[in-house]
Design a protein around this motif. Structure first.
Motif, PDB file in Angstrom:
ATOM      1  N   VAL A   1      60.150  -5.220 -70.862  1.00 42.36           N
ATOM      2  CA  VAL A   1      59.483  -4.585 -69.867  1.00 42.36           C
ATOM      3  C   VAL A   1      60.602  -4.229 -68.622  1.00 42.36           C
ATOM      4  N   LYS A   2      60.815  -3.553 -67.798  1.00 46.48           N
ATOM      5  CA  LYS A   2      61.364  -3.209 -66.756  1.00 46.48           C
ATOM      6  C   LYS A   2      60.125  -2.413 -65.274  1.00 46.48           C
ATOM      7  N   THR A   3      60.583  -3.491 -64.871  1.00 47.63           N
ATOM      8  CA  THR A   3      59.467  -3.535 -63.945  1.00 47.63           C
ATOM      9  C   THR A   3      59.416  -2.515 -62.427  1.00 47.63           C
ATOM     10  N   GLU A   4      59.019  -1.344 -61.911  1.00 52.81           N
ATOM     11  CA  GLU A   4      59.828  -0.930 -61.291  1.00 52.81           C
ATOM     12  C   GLU A   4      59.010  -0.835 -59.832  1.00 52.81           C
ATOM     13  N   SER A   5      58.858  -0.840 -58.444  1.00 59.47           N
ATOM     14  CA  SER A   5      57.746  -1.328 -57.568  1.00 59.47           C
ATOM     15  C   SER A   5      57.226   0.123 -57.188  1.00 59.47           C
ATOM     16  N   TYR A   6      55.636   0.795 -57.334  1.00 53.48           N
ATOM     17  CA  TYR A   6      56.127   2.286 -57.192  1.00 53.48           C
ATOM     18  C   TYR A   6      56.083   2.483 -55.122  1.00 53.48           C
ATOM     19  N   PRO A   7      57.234   3.016 -54.374  1.00 53.23           N
ATOM     20  CA  PRO A   7      57.203   4.387 -55.552  1.00 53.23           C
ATOM     21  C   PRO A   7      59.077   5.383 -55.568  1.00 53.23           C
ATOM     22  N   ILE A   8      59.153   4.898 -56.215  1.00 53.94           N
ATOM     23  CA  ILE A   8      60.105   5.184 -56.902  1.00 53.94           C
ATOM     24  C   ILE A   8      60.630   6.285 -57.850  1.00 53.94           C
ATOM     25  N   ALA A   9      62.008   6.717 -58.373  1.00 50.99           N
ATOM     26  CA  ALA A   9      61.798   7.867 -59.099  1.00 50.99           C
ATOM     27  C   ALA A   9      63.205   7.790 -60.206  1.00 50.99           C
ATOM     28  N   PRO A  10      62.815   7.182 -61.531  1.00 49.45           N
ATOM     29  CA  PRO A  10      63.258   5.833 -61.711  1.00 49.45           C
ATOM     30  C   PRO A  10      64.022   7.022 -63.560  1.00 49.45           C
ATOM     31  N   ALA A  11      64.954   6.512 -63.790  1.00 49.26           N
ATOM     32  CA  ALA A  11      65.330   7.328 -65.145  1.00 49.26           C
ATOM     33  C   ALA A  11      65.310   7.098 -66.008  1.00 49.26           C
ATOM     34  N   VAL A  12      64.259   7.393 -67.106  1.00 48.64           N
ATOM     35  CA  VAL A  12      63.838   6.825 -67.705  1.00 48.64           C
ATOM     36  C   VAL A  12      64.210   6.808 -69.123  1.00 48.64           C
ATOM     37  N   GLU A  13      65.493   7.385 -69.600  1.00 45.62           N
ATOM     38  CA  GLU A  13      66.120   8.031 -70.681  1.00 45.62           C
ATOM     39  C   GLU A  13      66.145   7.186 -71.439  1.00 45.62           C
ATOM     40  N   GLN A  14      66.769   6.012 -71.274  1.00 47.32           N
ATOM     41  CA  GLN A  14      67.078   5.155 -71.905  1.00 47.32           C
ATOM     42  C   GLN A  14      65.688   3.903 -72.582  1.00 47.32           C
ATOM     43  N   PHE A  15      64.656   4.404 -72.145  1.00 48.22           N
ATOM     44  CA  PHE A  15      62.930   3.459 -72.631  1.00 48.22           C
ATOM     45  C   PHE A  15      62.882   4.288 -73.270  1.00 48.22           C
ATOM     46  N   ASP A  16      61.360   3.373 -74.699  1.00 45.88           N
ATOM     47  CA  ASP A  16      61.210   3.675 -75.669  1.00 45.88           C
ATOM     48  C   ASP A  16      59.872   4.701 -75.228  1.00 45.88           C
ATOM     49  N   LEU A  17      59.296   3.987 -73.663  1.00 43.15           N
ATOM     50  CA  LEU A  17      57.861   4.497 -73.377  1.00 43.15           C
ATOM     51  C   LEU A  17      58.020   4.471 -71.716  1.00 43.15           C
TER      52      LEU A  17
END
Length: 185
Positions: free
Chosen positions: A26-42
């Protein structure tokens, strides 16, 4: 090991521990963010209130990449409907029994795969329709320029495509381009 992006507005999210217990990294990001999701399975969101712009952004980013699971206190039917319409694979309202997380994720992955299949079928249908329109337009050009009937124009295009070892739609596009060049004033 499957990787999960967790977007949360909580200082400590029990969802993070539940995902870790299930074997996810799990990689946790604090809201609000606009992360890149390409490398994640979920992508998982654990938010007290749903921010529609964040949700829309995550749905757009994850639509072709991975499922999106939302856990929230917000149980407004309009918000839930909006989330699902935008592409959320599973929406769970709190309180959540995180011991039941595995079936929730199974549903999210299954729904994501189902939507991917539907998207692929839609794209295939749209491509086929676009090709059909190009072929029909080229056929119309041949009918007008060569005074052919429709079946003869189609057979002529088929023969030419076979002789040139090209797709019928590519030949049709060439006929349209040539006709456009000849009608330039």
């Amino acid at each position: 090991m499957k990787q999960v992006l967790l977007v949360t507005d909580a200082p400590v999210s029990p969802l993070e521990q539940a995902l870790t217990d299930l074997g996810y990294e799990v990689k946790t990001e604090s809201y609000p963010i606009a992360p890149a999701v390409e490398q994640f399975d979920l992508v998982a969101c654990h938010l007290s209130a749903i921010d529609k712009s964040l949700l829309n952004g995550l749905c757009d980013a994850a639509a072709d990449v991975c499922p999106l699971v939302v856990v929230s206190c917000e149980d407004d039917p309009t918000t839930i409907r909006h989330a699902v319409t935008e592409g959320v694979s599973a929406y769970v309202t709190e309180p959540v029994n995180f011991e039941r997380l595995r079936p929730i994720l199974d549903v999210a992955f299954a729904r994501f795969e189902q939507l991917q299949g539907i998207r692929q079928e839609l794209k295939k249908s749209q491509d086929s329709l676009a090709e059909r329109k190009i072929i029909d337009k080229a056929k119309g050009i041949l009918m007008q320029q060569k005074q052919m009937d429709e079946p003869s124009a189609y057979r002529a295009m088929q023969k030419m495509a076979m002789d040139r070892n090209t797709k019928l739609s590519e030949l049709a596009a060439s006929i349209i381009t040539a006709a456009d060049l000849l009608t330039v004033e």
